[in-house]
Motif scaffolding. Sequence first.
Motif, PDB file in Angstrom:
ATOM      1  N   ASN A 165       1.588   5.081   0.361  1.00  0.00           N
ATOM      2  CA  ASN A 165       0.670   6.454   1.155  1.00  0.00           C
ATOM      3  C   ASN A 165       0.856   7.661   0.570  1.00  0.00           C
ATOM      4  O   ASN A 165       2.076   8.282   0.917  1.00  0.00           O
ATOM      5  CB  ASN A 165       0.564   5.627   2.448  1.00  0.00           C
ATOM      6  CG  ASN A 165      -0.153   7.441   3.378  1.00  0.00           C
ATOM      7  OD1 ASN A 165      -1.292   7.990   2.696  1.00  0.00           O
ATOM      8  ND2 ASN A 165      -0.048   7.163   5.067  1.00  0.00           N
ATOM      9  N   THR A 208      -2.991   0.494  -4.242  1.00  0.00           N
ATOM     10  CA  THR A 208      -3.039  -0.996  -3.395  1.00  0.00           C
ATOM     11  C   THR A 208      -2.605  -2.147  -4.883  1.00  0.00           C
ATOM     12  O   THR A 208      -3.142  -1.593  -5.320  1.00  0.00           O
ATOM     13  CB  THR A 208      -4.482  -1.253  -2.863  1.00  0.00           C
ATOM     14  OG1 THR A 208      -4.820  -0.517  -1.590  1.00  0.00           O
ATOM     15  CG2 THR A 208      -3.788  -3.103  -1.870  1.00  0.00           C
ATOM     16  N   ILE A 256       0.742  -1.099  -0.192  1.00  0.00           N
ATOM     17  CA  ILE A 256      -0.181   0.076   0.590  1.00  0.00           C
ATOM     18  C   ILE A 256       0.650   1.490  -0.044  1.00  0.00           C
ATOM     19  O   ILE A 256       1.925   1.162   1.049  1.00  0.00           O
ATOM     20  CB  ILE A 256      -1.036  -0.241   1.309  1.00  0.00           C
ATOM     21  CG1 ILE A 256      -2.165  -1.258   1.651  1.00  0.00           C
ATOM     22  CG2 ILE A 256      -1.528   1.483   1.197  1.00  0.00           C
ATOM     23  CD1 ILE A 256      -2.784  -1.417   2.345  1.00  0.00           C
ATOM     24  N   THR A 308      -4.557   6.396  -1.508  1.00  0.00           N
ATOM     25  CA  THR A 308      -3.790   5.434  -1.311  1.00  0.00           C
ATOM     26  C   THR A 308      -4.427   4.606  -2.666  1.00  0.00           C
ATOM     27  O   THR A 308      -4.677   4.787  -3.562  1.00  0.00           O
ATOM     28  CB  THR A 308      -3.707   4.652   0.186  1.00  0.00           C
ATOM     29  OG1 THR A 308      -5.184   4.192  -0.004  1.00  0.00           O
ATOM     30  CG2 THR A 308      -3.570   4.910   1.801  1.00  0.00           C
ATOM     31  N   ASN A 349       5.633   4.744   2.866  1.00  0.00           N
ATOM     32  CA  ASN A 349       4.623   5.970   3.042  1.00  0.00           C
ATOM     33  C   ASN A 349       5.550   6.699   2.664  1.00  0.00           C
ATOM     34  O   ASN A 349       6.732   7.017   3.328  1.00  0.00           O
ATOM     35  CB  ASN A 349       4.447   6.531   4.829  1.00  0.00           C
ATOM     36  CG  ASN A 349       3.745   5.698   5.102  1.00  0.00           C
ATOM     37  OD1 ASN A 349       2.354   5.245   5.227  1.00  0.00           O
ATOM     38  ND2 ASN A 349       3.553   4.859   6.437  1.00  0.00           N
ATOM     39  N   SER A 382      -2.474  11.416   4.181  1.00  0.00           N
ATOM     40  CA  SER A 382      -3.455  11.072   5.108  1.00  0.00           C
ATOM     41  C   SER A 382      -3.651  11.799   6.129  1.00  0.00           C
ATOM     42  O   SER A 382      -2.283  12.158   6.329  1.00  0.00           O
ATOM     43  CB  SER A 382      -3.625   9.713   5.704  1.00  0.00           C
ATOM     44  OG  SER A 382      -1.854   9.480   6.255  1.00  0.00           O
ATOM     45  N   LYS A 410       2.983  -1.422   4.645  1.00  0.00           N
ATOM     46  CA  LYS A 410       2.812   0.408   4.134  1.00  0.00           C
ATOM     47  C   LYS A 410       3.980   0.747   3.523  1.00  0.00           C
ATOM     48  O   LYS A 410       4.833   0.518   4.225  1.00  0.00           O
ATOM     49  CB  LYS A 410       2.782   0.444   5.034  1.00  0.00           C
ATOM     50  CG  LYS A 410       0.930   0.874   5.185  1.00  0.00           C
ATOM     51  CD  LYS A 410       0.531   1.072   6.335  1.00  0.00           C
ATOM     52  CE  LYS A 410      -0.915   0.550   7.119  1.00  0.00           C
ATOM     53  NZ  LYS A 410      -1.707   1.846   8.257  1.00  0.00           N
ATOM     54  N   ASN A 427       0.598  10.590   8.715  1.00  0.00           N
ATOM     55  CA  ASN A 427       1.616  10.635   7.225  1.00  0.00           C
ATOM     56  C   ASN A 427       1.027  11.785   6.793  1.00  0.00           C
ATOM     57  O   ASN A 427       1.439  11.287   5.526  1.00  0.00           O
ATOM     58  CB  ASN A 427       1.029   9.029   6.954  1.00  0.00           C
ATOM     59  CG  ASN A 427       1.911   7.423   7.967  1.00  0.00           C
ATOM     60  OD1 ASN A 427       2.694   8.298   8.053  1.00  0.00           O
ATOM     61  ND2 ASN A 427       0.875   6.958   7.746  1.00  0.00           N
TER      62      ASN A 427
END
Length: 555
Positions: free
Chosen positions: A30, A81, A28, A79, A132, A33, A130, A37
């Motif tokens: 990112n 995925t 994922i 995001t 980020n 958000s 994840k 993050n």
Amino acid sequence: MKKIVLLLTVLAVLAGCFTDWRGEGAIIINLGSEGENGRNGMKWPPDKNNILDFIKYDIKIEGKNYNHDEKNIPANKGTITHSGVPAGKYTVTVKATLTGYKTPLSPDLQKIPYATGTETVEVKAGKTEKANITMTGVGFCKDCKWVVTTQPGFITDGVETQTCDYNHSHNRTQPVRAAGVKTISAASTHSIAVKTNGELWAWGGNGNGNLGDGTTTNRLSPVRIGNATDWEAVSAGSVYSLALKTNGELWAWGRNERGQIGDGTIDQRTSPVQIGTETNWASVSGGTYHSLALKKDGSLWAWGENTNGQLGDGTTNDSYSPVRIGSDTDWESVSGGQTNTLALKENGSLWAWGANTSGQLGDGTSGTANNKTTPLRIGSDTDWTSVSVGTSHTLALKENGSLWAWGANTSGQLGDGTSGSVNNKASPVQIGTGWASVTAGNTHTLAIKTDGSLLAWGGNNFGCLGDGTTTNRASPVRIGTDTDWASVHCAGGLTIALKTNGELWAWGRNESGQIGDGTTSDRYSPVRVGGNCTVNSEQMSSVCETKLSDTNTAH
């Protein structure tokens, strides 16, 4: 029925095992958000008016048996995925570019990335990892109106910290550029400057309202004085200030017990007040408690303290308003010291009057008995081009670039290699050649050569020479190696100087913040005048650019 349930259970278990057996997981990415993050708690997705709507993201995932290249992810997708990624290590790269804006971007802007970021992740079978992304790079904001809103302690024409848009705070900070300064002046405790755009700025000691901001509060960094943009020139007196506007008006403020402001009173002024109604003032010079000015018609005027005849009107009486000195209309420039005055005429002749305790008039005599209450010509030369008066010493330049000095030499301020009162000079002595400008302070002197180099000599209390020490110098010493110095001004233990690119530098005494670097620490070497600021894009009006010096999480 029991057989069917058992069969389904076995199939479920096998399905789980099959996923693990294939060794696949997911990533994922990112892009931003709310909270940890996000960039300073920004919200996703952005609203329809958000300027980030025109940012598109390119994503690359590179690693074992899996390479994915996904183009133009919308800015409002927080995001992304990616499943079915084989177990292993991968490098995730995100590049943000400006596209899809209402007004087409210029080709130059289209070629430059908004920001880039990479992160390495390790994918495990059956797990989701994840990524980020932290972004750094060059940011462009189309049609932004930049407005300074906080930390006003600087003089700058550039964008220092950028806050973009309605919901987003980028906090992009750059070093301060004190650009666009055209005129400077300094007294022992305060400094003042005019920018090329006509703004007036001041900083340092303000106990008598000598900064002009309406208060008596010291300012450790420059503050703008009023909203006018038609200031032309300034001169800082001991604890007061004088300034001219482009229309020829004369203004003054600060301490006034000897009438040095010139408004007909002895009342202190914490904000600029106009002196008279004339609009033909050409230049101004503030001494310790007396003021001098020239009009465009070449007439000379003076006011303030006159104990030693420094006004030149033939008396020793103070004057609270400008009085004309003689009837001549050929005065070219004037400089006020502590208790004496020197001036040049259009024909290049040099004149002096006032106190002569240390031979600072330059007529070959010294002592109070030789004070002069009217202008006295110094020698017969007609090739003088500029003159600067310190507390009790004088420097002047000739057309051939030669520098001459006379008066007090207690700390080596004449620059002839000697020091001490026994080495005072009552007549001009030559200090080399190749000089372009000179300024005299309390007991120190600064000068610029024709090659743009800066030299200093004399008393070095507080580090005002700028050579990194507090050692007096009886001969000129070079300050640094730069060759782009444009002008310099010194007073008391303070020195401020301009470079050819408009940068403002200062050093020396700083107990009142007169250096303007936000501190009260003395500086033994030149430091840039200024501080940080915050700029808001409150309205859209022009194309702006700022380089990021921090790291930011991607949108």
